[in-house]
Scaffold this motif. Structure first.
Motif, short mmCIF file in Angstrom:
data_model
loop_
_atom_site.label_atom_id
_atom_site.label_comp_id
_atom_site.label_asym_id
_atom_site.label_seq_id
_atom_site.Cartn_x
_atom_site.Cartn_y
_atom_site.Cartn_z
N ASP A 187 0.94 -0.92 -0.20
CA ASP A 187 0.08 0.05 -0.04
C ASP A 187 0.76 1.17 0.08
OD1 ASP A 187 -1.95 1.60 0.12
OD2 ASP A 187 -2.62 1.28 2.22
N TYR A 188 1.06 1.77 -1.22
CA TYR A 188 2.02 2.98 -1.24
C TYR A 188 1.05 4.10 -1.46
CZ TYR A 188 0.83 1.99 -6.31
OH TYR A 188 0.37 1.73 -7.28
N TRP A 189 -0.12 3.96 -1.54
CA TRP A 189 -0.96 5.21 -1.95
C TRP A 189 -1.06 6.36 -0.76
CZ3 TRP A 189 -2.90 7.45 -5.60
CH2 TRP A 189 -3.95 8.45 -5.71
N PRO A 190 -0.94 5.93 0.31
CA PRO A 190 -1.10 7.22 1.44
C PRO A 190 0.30 8.17 1.22
CG PRO A 190 -1.70 5.19 2.53
CD PRO A 190 -1.24 4.74 1.14
N GLY A 191 1.33 7.40 0.57
CA GLY A 191 2.75 8.22 0.72
C GLY A 191 2.40 9.17 -0.72
N PHE A 192 1.77 8.51 -1.59
CA PHE A 192 1.44 9.57 -2.84
C PHE A 192 0.43 10.68 -2.30
CE2 PHE A 192 2.36 5.88 -5.99
CZ PHE A 192 3.57 6.34 -5.99
N VAL A 193 -0.54 10.22 -1.72
CA VAL A 193 -1.56 11.29 -1.17
C VAL A 193 -0.81 12.58 -0.24
CG1 VAL A 193 -3.55 11.90 0.16
CG2 VAL A 193 -3.41 9.87 -1.36
N ASP A 194 0.06 11.94 0.47
CA ASP A 194 0.81 12.90 1.34
C ASP A 194 1.73 13.98 0.58
OD1 ASP A 194 -0.31 12.10 3.55
OD2 ASP A 194 1.22 10.58 4.18
N ALA A 195 2.54 13.26 -0.51
CA ALA A 195 3.22 13.95 -1.21
C ALA A 195 2.33 14.98 -2.28
CB ALA A 195 4.06 13.16 -2.08
N LEU A 196 1.38 14.38 -2.57
CA LEU A 196 0.41 15.67 -3.21
C LEU A 196 -0.20 16.49 -2.55
CD1 LEU A 196 -1.11 16.04 -6.11
CD2 LEU A 196 -3.00 14.45 -5.26
N SER A 197 -0.51 16.19 -1.35
CA SER A 197 -0.95 17.31 -0.54
C SER A 197 0.17 18.49 -0.04
CB SER A 197 -1.37 16.89 0.90
OG SER A 197 -2.39 15.88 0.73
N THR A 198 1.66 17.87 0.06
CA THR A 198 2.45 18.93 0.37
C THR A 198 2.81 19.47 -0.90
OG1 THR A 198 3.42 17.40 1.87
CG2 THR A 198 4.98 18.97 1.06
N LEU A 199 2.89 18.88 -2.13
CA LEU A 199 3.04 19.75 -3.54
C LEU A 199 1.92 20.96 -3.51
CD1 LEU A 199 4.61 19.74 -6.02
CD2 LEU A 199 2.99 18.10 -6.84
N LEU A 200 0.79 20.57 -3.46
CA LEU A 200 -0.29 21.64 -3.63
C LEU A 200 -0.32 22.76 -2.62
CD1 LEU A 200 -3.47 19.22 -4.03
CD2 LEU A 200 -2.35 20.63 -5.75
N ILE A 201 0.23 22.45 -1.16
CA ILE A 201 0.21 23.38 -0.55
C ILE A 201 1.60 24.12 -1.05
CG2 ILE A 201 1.03 23.99 1.97
CD1 ILE A 201 -0.62 21.49 3.00
N ALA A 202 2.74 23.76 -1.42
CA ALA A 202 3.96 24.54 -1.98
C ALA A 202 3.63 25.51 -3.11
CB ALA A 202 5.02 23.50 -2.36
N ILE A 203 2.70 24.93 -3.84
CA ILE A 203 2.36 25.81 -5.02
C ILE A 203 1.28 26.70 -4.78
CG2 ILE A 203 0.85 25.40 -7.33
CD1 ILE A 203 1.73 22.74 -7.61
N MET A 204 0.52 26.82 -3.66
CA MET A 204 -0.44 27.75 -3.16
C MET A 204 0.53 28.63 -2.57
SD MET A 204 -3.57 25.43 -1.59
CE MET A 204 -4.41 27.09 -1.12
N PHE A 205 1.51 28.19 -1.85
CA PHE A 205 2.46 29.18 -1.00
C PHE A 205 3.23 30.16 -2.04
CE2 PHE A 205 6.80 30.28 0.65
CZ PHE A 205 6.25 31.29 1.82
N LEU A 206 3.74 29.25 -3.07
CA LEU A 206 4.62 30.06 -4.29
C LEU A 206 3.57 31.23 -4.83
CD1 LEU A 206 6.76 27.33 -5.56
CD2 LEU A 206 7.44 29.38 -4.31
N LEU A 207 2.55 30.63 -5.22
CA LEU A 207 1.48 31.69 -6.04
C LEU A 207 1.24 32.95 -5.11
CD1 LEU A 207 -1.10 29.01 -7.84
CD2 LEU A 207 0.70 30.59 -8.74
N THR A 208 0.79 32.51 -3.72
CA THR A 208 0.63 33.56 -2.74
C THR A 208 1.90 34.68 -2.59
OG1 THR A 208 -0.87 32.12 -1.60
CG2 THR A 208 -0.11 34.32 -0.41
N VAL A 209 3.00 34.17 -2.78
CA VAL A 209 4.43 35.05 -2.60
C VAL A 209 4.04 35.83 -3.71
CG1 VAL A 209 6.58 34.99 -2.53
CG2 VAL A 209 5.34 33.51 -1.20
N PHE A 210 4.13 35.13 -5.07
CA PHE A 210 4.21 35.83 -6.22
C PHE A 210 3.02 37.06 -6.36
CE2 PHE A 210 3.02 35.95 -10.87
CZ PHE A 210 4.20 36.50 -11.40
N VAL A 211 1.84 36.63 -6.00
CA VAL A 211 0.76 37.74 -6.27
C VAL A 211 0.93 38.82 -5.27
CG1 VAL A 211 -1.54 37.92 -5.51
CG2 VAL A 211 -0.96 35.94 -6.81
N VAL A 212 1.59 38.66 -4.02
CA VAL A 212 1.94 39.71 -3.26
C VAL A 212 3.00 40.33 -3.56
CG1 VAL A 212 2.65 40.23 -0.76
CG2 VAL A 212 0.85 38.44 -1.01
N ALA A 213 4.17 39.70 -4.39
CA ALA A 213 5.30 40.58 -4.78
C ALA A 213 4.73 41.47 -5.95
CB ALA A 213 6.25 39.40 -5.14
#
Length: 343
Positions: A14-40
């Motif tokens: 069962d490797y699926w939870p690891g993929f889901v955790d990685a996907l959640s972390t990736l989405l949070i990172a993208i949202m953070f980068l987009l927020t930084v870019f918009v604020v800048a």
């Protein structure tokens, strides 16, 4: 027993939870980068717009000061011309006075008319001296004003140059930030696509042993004849059996998907291009395709699939997958498509 072995094998790898955790972390990172870019972008845009206003005001002040300087130079030139005329008149009067004084001395004071003329010329000479003195004062004042204007223009030019240099530096920062953010986003999107592919690959593994299901990309296609009688949206027993299998697979899979992933199963109904008869239950192919999609959705809900995870759509005959007008092509176009996507 084969199904039990498959499930034990799936629990063992069962490797699926690891993929889901990685996907959640990736989405949070993208949202953070987009927020930084918009604020800048917002801060730098505010700073640039403020500099544009300052530059406009400085350019306006320079234009006004230039116009005032031109007027002052014109006034100074007029005064200098007047002073030159006065000095010429003064020189002429002094020469005339000297000549008359010489004549007066030669006449031993006997010429009253010459004395009167001398007195008149002396008064005029004094008046011209006063006018000349006032003109000199005005010229000195004009020189001081011109010097002050030149100092103001120099200060404005220095401020303008500093503002332009700062504006160029801000533009360079924005360009560099956008380039770096684009590179980071491109990398994250590639990773997100890879995880999405793994997600649909897991669904293919779960549904690969189901009969009467074609997997096309990320869609699961049922022929309408498997689920419904001709011209009807009432699901037959075979169709209910197939949908029950799919519902069980979806329920099992939904338990592994984190609650923060907003997924939905879209049910699309399609028909062939044969028009409905006027005395049937449905007015046209639009109505039939939509009714069949809704029938599938309601059946899945009855089997425990959450209603908020389902959507129904009817497309009639307007999105065929098989070209031509042959019986085989019509059979392929009469279908129900299931697509699992993110909302």
């Amino acid at each position: 027993m084969a199904l039990g072995r498959n499930r034990r094998r799936e629990r063992g790898g069962d490797y699926w939870p690891g993929f889901v955790d990685a996907l959640s972390t990736l989405l949070i990172a993208i949202m953070f980068l987009l927020t930084v870019f918009v604020v800048a972008q917002f801060v730098l845009s505010r700073e640039i717009s403020g500099k544009d206003e300052v530059l406009n005001r400085l350019n306006s002040q320079i234009a006004e000061l230039t116009q005032m300087l031109a007027l002052e130079k014109s006034g100074k030139q007029d005064l200098e011309d007047t002073l030159a005329n006065l000095q010429s008149s003064l020189s002429t009067s002094e020469s005339e006075r000297s000549r008359l004084q010489a004549l007066l001395d030669a006449g031993s004071g006997t010429s009253a008319q010459a004395q009167v003329k001398i007195n008149d010329l002396t008064g005029k000479l004094n008046d011209e001296k006063q006018v000349s003195s006032r003109a000199m004062s005005q010229i000195e004042l004009l020189n001081q004003q011109i010097a002050a204007l030149r100092a103001q223009i120099a200060a404005v030019e220095q401020a303008l140059q500093a503002s332009e240099a700062k504006d160029k530096d801000s533009q360079v920062k924005i360009t560099d930030l956008g380039r770096r953010l684009n590179v980071a986003l491109a990398q994250k999107v590639q990773e997100l696509n890879r995880y999405r592919s793994d997600f649909f690959g897991r669904l293919r593994e779960i549904l690969s042993d189901r009969q009467n299901i074609r997997i096309v990309g990320d869609r699961f296609v049922f022929q309408s004849e498997v689920l419904f009688p001709s011209g009807s949206a009432d699901m037959n027993p075979n169709g209910q059996e197939e949908m029950a299998k799919l519902a069980a697979a979806l329920i099992d899979l939904s338990k592994e998907i984190p609650s923060d992933i907003n997924w939905v199963l879209r049910v699309d109904g399609h028909t062939d291009n044969v028009q409905m008869s006027g005395n049937g239950r449905y007015a046209d192919n639009w109505a039939l395709s939509a009714a069949r999609a809704i029938s599938v959705v309601k059946f899945l809900i009855s089997k425990g699939v959450p209603a908020e995870r389902l959507a129904a759509a009817g497309f009639g005959e307007y999105q065929p997958i098989a070209p031509g007008d042959t019986p085989e092509a019509r059979a392929q176009n009469r279908r129900i498509e299931l697509k699992l996507t993110e909302r």
